[in-house]
Structure formats: structure tokens, C-alpha cells
Design a protein around this motif. Sequence first.
Motif, mmCIF file in Angstrom:
data_model
loop_
_atom_site.group_PDB
_atom_site.id
_atom_site.type_symbol
_atom_site.label_atom_id
_atom_site.label_comp_id
_atom_site.label_asym_id
_atom_site.label_seq_id
_atom_site.Cartn_x
_atom_site.Cartn_y
_atom_site.Cartn_z
ATOM 1 N N THR A 159 31.078 56.705 -8.019
ATOM 2 C CA THR A 159 30.183 56.314 -6.932
ATOM 3 C C THR A 159 31.020 55.889 -5.734
ATOM 4 O O THR A 159 31.937 55.071 -5.870
ATOM 5 C CB THR A 159 29.267 55.161 -7.363
ATOM 6 N N ASN A 161 31.065 54.800 -1.437
ATOM 7 C CA ASN A 161 30.271 54.149 -0.398
ATOM 8 C C ASN A 161 30.199 55.032 0.850
ATOM 9 O O ASN A 161 30.682 54.676 1.921
ATOM 10 C CB ASN A 161 30.878 52.785 -0.060
ATOM 11 N N ALA A 244 22.617 54.468 -7.622
ATOM 12 C CA ALA A 244 21.606 53.493 -8.024
ATOM 13 C C ALA A 244 21.487 52.408 -6.964
ATOM 14 O O ALA A 244 22.488 51.885 -6.477
ATOM 15 C CB ALA A 244 21.982 52.881 -9.371
ATOM 16 N N GLY A 245 20.266 52.098 -6.592
ATOM 17 C CA GLY A 245 20.045 51.091 -5.567
ATOM 18 C C GLY A 245 20.114 51.633 -4.159
ATOM 19 O O GLY A 245 19.921 50.894 -3.194
ATOM 20 N N GLY A 246 20.405 52.939 -4.038
ATOM 21 C CA GLY A 246 20.448 53.552 -2.723
ATOM 22 C C GLY A 246 21.702 53.259 -1.934
ATOM 23 O O GLY A 246 21.777 53.577 -0.739
ATOM 24 N N ASN A 247 22.702 52.661 -2.569
ATOM 25 C CA ASN A 247 23.948 52.342 -1.877
ATOM 26 C C ASN A 247 25.022 53.368 -2.224
ATOM 27 O O ASN A 247 25.589 53.334 -3.313
ATOM 28 C CB ASN A 247 24.439 50.940 -2.267
ATOM 29 N N GLU A 250 26.590 59.156 -5.743
ATOM 30 C CA GLU A 250 27.243 59.439 -7.022
ATOM 31 C C GLU A 250 27.733 60.882 -7.000
ATOM 32 O O GLU A 250 26.957 61.802 -6.740
ATOM 33 C CB GLU A 250 26.295 59.237 -8.199
#
Length: 326
Positions: A159, A161, A244-247, A250
Motif C-alpha cells: 500500500t 500513499n 482500505a479506508g480510502g487512504n 494497494e
Amino acid sequence: MTRETTMGVRSVTDNLGIQRATRDQGPEGLARFLGWFSLGLGVTALAAGSRVARAAGVDDSRTARTVLRAAGIREIGHAAVLLVPRRAGLGPWTRVAGDVLDLVATGRAYRNRSGERRRRAGLTLAALGGITAVDLYASVRATRNRRGSPEGFAHGSVTVNRTREEVYRFWHDLENLPRFMYHLQSVITTGPRRSRWSAKAPAGRTVEWEAEIVDERPNELIRWRSVDGSRVPNSGTVRFAPAAGGNGTEVRVELEYAVPGRRVGSLVAKAFGENPQQQICDDLRRFKQVIETGELTRSDGTPDGTSIQTQAKQRPARPLATYRIA
């Protein structure tokens, strides 16, 4: 650390969020058990054939002892195949074939016996049926494991950023791959979907091949493969999904390729630390750093990854200098 097994491949996620693939050892463990079981049966049939014949309800005749001796040799042959890791995937099927022969022979003995011998033959027939079921299960599982986990296969995910659009653009420019995939020396775009790849091979050699993009879905997926006739048949898929969480995003990568020299080349590659399973983890760590910071920090000891070759070049530890304060 989390684990998930799918199609014979076990995914292992470390504490930094890098997911890598290892083989599911379950089928191989079952094959080894059957190998030792075959060895025990074979030795028993050869060393105590008369007792085995009586226990199975078979005549203790010269013919029966000859058949049991042949079965013992066959079981030892099964063990030799099952206890060799490279052949274990096919070994259970040899046992299934032997089980069928034993079922037929014992079934005939059951029909031709009466009284106590018939009862013993019936028990032997039931035991053989159970053994056949176990062997069949092991054979199917081993076959699925071999198909689902080819030798040059690795997958991993990480994942980052960054948005899917940014990550997709980075991967779509295949010339970016050598920035974090250190086994690649260069990727040169030669057409809208074609590119020429150059990679490091064991013993300081270099291999080259042509590849083409065979599927692409903006911000979702890129799939490529080597063209027919390449020295190193390979393919790769990278998928992009919201984290996950939209941040962030992935990124899931799947690579499959044959090591030059097949089995011999594979052993050499592993000896030098250059194999898909090891590389995928290192590559994803570097990719995360490149995409998030725009640069890659390399350690002084291992600037090119974690192969044994580069580890051997690390500088030895030195004691701190002692300074005198005037």
C-alpha cells in the motif's frame, strides 16, 4: 504477520505491509508421509512375506510370496519417488496405480476364500480401500499445488500513499521499472505496446527479450508478457485498487518466469539470492520509497539489493575512532 493460502500459494504479510508468496508445504508433507509409509510396507513385505500373506488371508504359497516380494519392491519404488521433492507431485499417482492392482488381486482372493481366510481378506480389502482414498486425495492435492504454484511464480502487494492515477501512470511507463527492480538493467519502449527488456542473470550474465502489453485498464490493471520465442518466457500483472479506508492505493504484483537453464539455472539463481520470491519483497519496498518520496535511499553496503553477491561486498564493521579533547 498474516498468512493466507490460495491455489497452493501461501501469502505472508510482514510487519511493514509487504506481502510475498511462498509455496504451501501441505501437499509436500503428505507426500513425504506416504513415502515413509511405502518404505515401511515395502520392507515389511520383503522381510516378513509369509506373515503378511497369512494376515491378509492369502495362501502362504510360493506364488503368493513371489507376488508379495514384487509388491514390496514396488512400494520401495514408490518411496523413492515420493521422498524426492522434485518428483513428489507425481509420486502419489504411482501409489494409486499400485492400489488398484492390490484391490483387484485382493478382491479375487476374497471371492475364492471362505471362513477365516475370507474374513481376513475382507478386512484387507477394506483397509486397501481406505489407503486408496488417502492416496487419491494426496494425488489430487499435489497436482493442484503444482499447477497453482509454478516454479518461477511470485506475487506481492504493498500500500502506497499515492492516488491510483499517479501509481498507474508510473507503472504504465515500463521504463520506470528498473528504478526499483534491480534485476532489470533496462526497459526500452519500442512501440505503443512493445518494449525491449534486459535483465541480470546468474554468474554476471545478461538476458534480453521482447515483451508486449496484452491488457490494460486505466487505473486498474496492466498485464504484459514476453513475445513468442523469448529466451526467458515470462509474464507480469499489476493491479491497482483503493486502499482500505480510502487512504492511498494497494498495488498487487504477480510475476511468472522461467529461470535460464531450468532446474540447474534455478539452483544457481537461488544460490546467488536471485529468485522471484526474494526479489518481489525487495522490489516492492523500493517501489514504495520511490513513488512516495521520488528518490531511493541506498545503503552503503547493499546498493543493489540483498543478493549474496552484494552482501559479500559489504564493508566490514570498523570501531569508532577515539578523539582526544584538548
